[in-house]
Design a protein around this motif. Structure first.
Motif, mmCIF file in Angstrom:
data_model
loop_
_atom_site.group_PDB
_atom_site.id
_atom_site.type_symbol
_atom_site.label_atom_id
_atom_site.label_comp_id
_atom_site.label_asym_id
_atom_site.label_seq_id
_atom_site.Cartn_x
_atom_site.Cartn_y
_atom_site.Cartn_z
ATOM 1 N N GLY A 1 3.795 2.686 2.554
ATOM 2 C CA GLY A 1 5.128 3.100 2.096
ATOM 3 C C GLY A 1 5.510 4.437 2.705
ATOM 4 N N HIS A 2 4.579 5.403 2.674
ATOM 5 C CA HIS A 2 4.884 6.710 3.288
ATOM 6 C C HIS A 2 5.180 6.546 4.786
ATOM 7 C CE1 HIS A 2 4.697 9.702 0.146
ATOM 8 N NE2 HIS A 2 3.561 9.204 -0.318
ATOM 9 N N LEU A 3 4.434 5.675 5.475
ATOM 10 C CA LEU A 3 4.720 5.428 6.903
ATOM 11 C C LEU A 3 6.149 4.902 7.054
ATOM 12 C CD1 LEU A 3 1.460 3.600 8.133
ATOM 13 C CD2 LEU A 3 2.013 6.034 8.306
ATOM 14 N N ASN B 1 0.858 -1.176 0.000
ATOM 15 C CA ASN B 1 0.000 0.000 0.000
ATOM 16 C C ASN B 1 0.906 1.242 0.000
ATOM 17 O OD1 ASN B 1 -1.489 2.278 1.190
ATOM 18 N ND2 ASN B 1 -3.144 0.791 1.412
ATOM 19 N N HIS B 2 0.664 2.124 -0.955
ATOM 20 C CA HIS B 2 1.497 3.328 -1.092
ATOM 21 C C HIS B 2 1.542 4.144 0.215
ATOM 22 C CE1 HIS B 2 3.260 6.736 -3.321
ATOM 23 N NE2 HIS B 2 2.456 7.500 -2.603
ATOM 24 N N LEU B 3 0.422 4.158 0.929
ATOM 25 C CA LEU B 3 0.374 4.931 2.186
ATOM 26 C C LEU B 3 1.211 4.262 3.273
ATOM 27 C CD1 LEU B 3 -3.396 5.842 2.087
ATOM 28 C CD2 LEU B 3 -1.462 7.323 1.552
ATOM 29 N N THR C 1 9.043 12.820 -0.854
ATOM 30 C CA THR C 1 8.193 12.668 -2.042
ATOM 31 C C THR C 1 8.299 11.218 -2.521
ATOM 32 O OG1 THR C 1 10.000 13.623 -3.267
ATOM 33 C CG2 THR C 1 8.135 15.052 -2.866
ATOM 34 N N ASP C 2 7.385 10.857 -3.419
ATOM 35 C CA ASP C 2 7.274 9.454 -3.806
ATOM 36 C C ASP C 2 8.619 8.858 -4.238
ATOM 37 O OD1 ASP C 2 4.677 9.626 -3.165
ATOM 38 O OD2 ASP C 2 3.910 9.708 -5.220
ATOM 39 N N ASN C 3 8.913 7.706 -3.674
ATOM 40 C CA ASN C 3 10.171 7.013 -3.972
ATOM 41 C C ASN C 3 9.944 5.524 -3.749
ATOM 42 O OD1 ASN C 3 11.340 6.189 -1.107
ATOM 43 N ND2 ASN C 3 10.349 8.169 -0.888
#
Ligand code: KG4
Ligand code: ZN
Length: 345
Positions: free
Chosen positions: A119-121, A115-117, A312-314
């Motif tokens: 990923g942010h965590l 889950n991309h979110l 930012t997205d990575n």
């Protein structure tokens, strides 16, 4: 199971193509490679992300970045694969997913859909200092172009959304205000720069849902207030307009920061968390980092923002979230990984 894991991360959910290689060995976590090819210049001419253009651009970039990382070592370079499979743009997600599936099939290594979110965590966990204070429960403020969420992290993999935006994301409020003032996409960094020289009380903007007792947010009313406030200045002489731009940027930034910080602190108190994460594209905002950081530390809690490199997205953050699952023995069937554009945490 290997004791040292090298995880190949793949991220194509929006407008960055990203591939990474993360090494996890015991408590040591090292980003060996983190390549990001941004499509911002491509989408700038449209004033925002065009999904079909994003998906098409991901194809050659994914191949090129994977070749850069696996070129010499081939399939031996990694022990597992983590690929973002939602939320995001459906056609864009599919590019990364197909690449991951082919690599999983050929290498016979485990693959996990991330889950991309999450990923942010995990972007905050990439920081060694943050990992020392990684004690549950934690609270995360995820602020990006598409999401504004307060997430209670009760245990590894156990998340509960305790607050979220009812309409626009915080990043959208930055981006749309910037667009209104004729600034290029993405607007957040432009607004932050202008705000440095602006007056925060230049414009009297609302703090939506500030005192409603919930942990939810709403930014669409703020957007409307900004539009109305800007109207008389949009037509004025250039010099007057430039000052108004700086003041509006500063006032908008302060309104957003006020609401985000107050709600985050209230939720941190209510859920008696041990630390607060600040992640997502908008967490690059210096005013937000400072204000929230000060408030969290004043409460005696650990402040755990992600490093500037992984805001930012990575794909390093995707590999990190993948590590949480893969090292736990979790694995997906490569034939069954599908894009979940609306997937929430
Ligand atoms: O997490 P991200 O890279 O992509 C999404 O998953 O949405 O977030 C991008 C968002 C954009 O809205 C951008 O304007 C905002 O983050 N942003 C900022 C700053 N840098 C990026 N907003 C405010 N201040 C900044 N310094
Ligand atoms: Zn993101």
């Amino acid at each position: 199971m290997p004791t040292t894991w090298r995880i190949l991360g793949i991220e194509t959910s929006c407008d960055e193509t990203a591939i990474s290689l993360l090494k996890v060995a015991g408590s040591s976590v090292k980003v060996e490679q983190s390549l990001v090819s941004s499509q911002i210049p491509i989408h700038q001419k449209y004033g925002g992300v065009v999904p079909e253009v994003a998906a098409r651009s991901h194809v050659p970039e994914t191949v090129s970045l994977i070749t850069d990382i696996l070129g010499k070592t081939g399939l031996k370079a990694f022990d597992g694969i983590a690929v973002t499979n939602g939320p995001g743009l459906a056609t864009a997600l599919r590019v990364g997913i197909e690449a991951g599936r082919v690599l999983a099939m050929l290498s016979k290594k485990p693959i996990i859909g991330v889950n991309h979110l999450e990923g942010h965590l995990a972007s905050a966990w990439l920081n060694a200092e943050n990992r020392k204070h990684w004690k549950f429960p934690l609270l995360a403020l995820i602020v990006s172009g598409g999401h504004t969420e307060l997430v209670l992290m009760k245990a590894p993999g156990k998340y509960k959304i305790v607050g979220q935006t009812r309409d626009d994301a915080a990043g959208e409020a930055f981006d749309k205000t910037a667009k209104l003032m004729g600034l290029p996409y993405p607007g957040g960094p432009q607004i932050a720069k202008l705000a440095l020289e602006g007056d925060v009380s230049g414009f009297d903007l609302p703090r939506p849902m500030r005192n409603d007792g919930s942990f939810d947010f709403s930014f669409s009313g703020l957007k409307t207030a900004v539009r109305i406030a800007w109207e008389p200045w949009a037509v004025g002489p250039e010099e007057r307009k430039e000052k108004a731009k700086r003041d509006l940027a500063a006032s908008l930034q302060q309104a957003i920061v006020d609401v985000l910080v107050e709600k985050t602190i209230a939720a941190a108190k209510k859920y008696k968390v041990k630390g607060v994460l600040l992640v997502g594209g908008v967490s690059a905002n210096a005013r937000l980092r400072e204000t929230l950081g000060d408030a969290v530390v004043a409460l005696g809690l650990a402040f755990l923002p992600s490093d500037k490199l992984y805001i930012t997205d990575n794909a390093a953050m995707i590999a990190a979230a993948g590590a949480w699952h893969l090292l736990d023995g979790e694995v997906h069937d490569w034939k069954k990984i599908e894009a979940k554009p609306e997937w929430n945490l």
